[in-house]
Write an enzyme that holds these catalytic residues in place. Structure first.
Site, PDB file in Angstrom:
ATOM      1  N   ASP A 122       0.831  -1.206   0.000  1.00 21.89           N
ATOM      2  CA  ASP A 122       0.000   0.000   0.000  1.00 21.89           C
ATOM      3  C   ASP A 122       0.866   1.256   0.000  1.00 21.89           C
ATOM      4  OD1 ASP A 122       0.754  -0.757   2.643  1.00 21.89           O
ATOM      5  OD2 ASP A 122      -0.746   0.603   3.481  1.00 21.89           O
ATOM      6  N   GLU A 176      -0.162  -0.853   5.999  1.00 19.21           N
ATOM      7  CA  GLU A 176       0.977  -0.326   6.747  1.00 19.21           C
ATOM      8  C   GLU A 176       0.916   1.183   6.821  1.00 19.21           C
ATOM      9  OE1 GLU A 176       5.052   1.069   7.765  1.00 19.21           O
ATOM     10  OE2 GLU A 176       3.789   1.599   6.060  1.00 19.21           O
ATOM     11  N   HIS A 204       6.795   9.741   0.292  1.00 21.90           N
ATOM     12  CA  HIS A 204       5.539  10.472   0.525  1.00 21.90           C
ATOM     13  C   HIS A 204       5.516  11.843  -0.154  1.00 21.90           C
ATOM     14  CE1 HIS A 204       4.269   8.072   4.391  1.00 21.90           C
ATOM     15  NE2 HIS A 204       4.818   7.299   3.460  1.00 21.90           N
TER      16      HIS A 204
END
EC number: 3.5.1.18
Length: 365
Positions: free
Chosen positions: A66, A125, A339
Site C-alpha cells: 500500500d 501499513e 511520501h
C-alpha cells in the site's frame, strides 16, 4: 523479468492504503513455486509466500504494497511509472515497492539456500497498520512456522544507497493531559481557578523534558508538546480547562509506565486527567545477531561501503517481528522522496538492492 520491470508493474497498481488494487494476485502469480496463504482480516489483504529448500533456518522478507495518496502537482501520472534520467517516477517508488520488487526477484531466483524462504506482504501499513503484518505473524505462529530471522525492505538509506541499516526503532507514546479549573470573569481572577496559569507554573519542567539520557543506539526519550488548547477565544473569560497533547519517542530505557509516573508527578496538586496510548514499543536487534552481521556483509559486498546501524525514524512493521521474538533488520533504497510529490527511485539502486538480497540469501546459514 528483471527487477526494474517488476517494480514498474507494481507501481501501476493504484494501491492506496488499504486497497491493494489487485497487486497481491499479480505477485502470487509471479511467484510460482511458492506456497501461498492469503490472510485477509477486516477487509485487509495479506499474502504469505513460502518455499522450503532444506532443513536450515527460516528467513523472511517483509514489506507493504500500500501507498499514501499521491495528491496533486505531479509532473506525470503517479500510477504510470516514468523512467527519466535514470530514475523511476511513481507513487511508491521508494516507499516501498522498490524493496518489494527486489526481494520478490531475489527469492524467485534463489537456488543456493538450505532453509525456508518466506515473504509477508500487507496492504495495511501506511494506514492503521493493525490488520496487516501482525495478523500474518499470528497466522504463522498458529502454524508453528514463525521465521527465525526477518528483513523488512523499508527505504532506510539516508544519502547514499547502502549507508544505513535499521536494527531497531523507538517506541511511540501519545499523551493528553487535561487540567480542569473554574471558569470566570477575567476582571475577577481571585474567583477563578485558571488552568492556564497552573500549566505555566510547571510547563518548563514538562515540555522538552528528557526522561532518560539515551543509549548507544537510542537518543534520549523526550516529551514533545504537539498541541495546547484552552478557553473560548475571548479576552474576558478565563478558561474552564486546558488540554496539552504530547508525544514521546521512547528508548528501551523508558516505559509507558515511566511516562505516566513522571507526568503525574508534574501535575500533582492540580485537578487533571491523563490519557496515554502506546502505539508501539521500542525494540533493538542485537548487533551480534546473524541477520545484522550478514546484512552488513552483503551490503559491503555489493555497495563497497560499511553501513551505519541506526534506530532513527518513525515506527514500522519491523516492530511486530520483534514482538514475536524474531530478530529483524530493515534495509532499502534512499528515502529522500518518500511520501513526496514526484516520488522517484534510482534504477541502479533497485538493481543493487536485488543483488544485496540475493547475496544475503546465498550466504545466510
Amino acid at each position: 523479468m528483471e527487477v526494474v520491470e517488476i517494480l514498474k508493474e507494481l507501481l501501476k497498481f493504484k494501491s492506496i492504503t488499504p486497497d491493494d488494487d489487485g497487486a497481491m494476485n499479480f505477485i502470487n502469480m509471479f511467484m510460482d513455486g511458492f506456497d501461498a496463504d492469503f490472510v485477509d482480516v477486516n477487509g485487509i489483504k495479506n499474502l504469505i509466500l513460502t518455499k522450503k529448500f532444506g532443513d536450515g533456518v527460516h528467513l523472511c522478507f517483509a514489506g507493504h504494497i500500500d501507498v499514501v495518496p499521491a495528491g496533486d502537482g505531479w509532473d506525470s501520472d503517479p500510477f504510470e511509472p516514468e523512467l527519466k534520467d535514470g530514475f523511476v517516477y511513481a507513487r511508491g517508488a521508494q516507499d516501498m515497492k522498490s524493496g518489494v520488487a527486489a526481494f520478490l526477484c531475489a527469492c524467485k531466483d534463489a537456488t543456493k539456500f538450505n532453509g525456508t524462504l518466506s515473504i509477508i506482504l500487507t496492504s495495511d501499513e501506511e494506514g492503521d497498520g493493525i490488520y496487516g503484518t501482525l495478523e500474518a505473524l499470528k497466522f504463522l505462529k498458529s502454524r508453528g512456522n514463525l521465521p527465525d530471522f526477518a528483513l523488512v525492505a523499508e527505504p532506510t538509506s539516508s544519502s547514499t544507497f547502502g549507508d544505513t541499516i535499521k536494527i531497531g526503532r523507538r517506541g511511540s507514546v501519545n499523551g493528553v493531559v487535561t487540567i480542569n479549573g473554574v471558569q470566570g470573569h477575567a476582571a475577577y481572577p481571585e474567583k477563578c481557578v485558571n488552568p492556564v496559569h497552573q500549566l505555566a507554573s510547571v510547563f518548563s519542567d514538562f515540555a522538552g523534558y528528557e526522561l532518560d539520557s539515551g543509549s548507544k543506539y537510542f537518543g534520549a526519550s523526550k516529551i514533545v508538546i504537539t498541541d495546547i488548547r484552552g478557553g473560548m477565544e475571548v479576552v474576558n473569560v478565563t478558561p474552564k480547562s486546558v488540554k496539552i497533547m504530547f508525544n514521546v519517542r521512547n528508548s528501551e530505557l523508558t516505559s509507558c509506565e515511566d511516562i505516566k509516573r513522571y507526568t503525574e508527578h508534574i501535575f500533582n496538586g492540580f485537578d487533571f486527567t491523563l490519557s496515554l496510548k502506546e502505539s508501539s514499543k521500542p525494540f533493538l536487534t542485537d548487533e551480534s545477531s546473524k541477520i545484522v552481521i550478514q546484512a552488513q556483509k552483503s551490503i559491503e559486498n555489493i555497495c563497497k561501503i560499511s553501513p551505519d546501524l541506526s534506530t532513527s525514524g518513525g515506527t514500522s512493521d519491523a516492530r511486530y517481528f520483534a514482538a514475536f521474538g524474531v530478530p529483524v533488520v530493515e534495509f532499502g533504497v534512499v528515502n529522500d522522496r518518500i511520501h513526496a510529490i514526484n516520488e522517484r527511485v534510482l534504477q541502479s539502486e533497485v538493481e543493487s538492492l536485488y543483488l544485496v538480497f540475493k547475496d544475503l540469501i546465498e550466504n545466510f546459514e
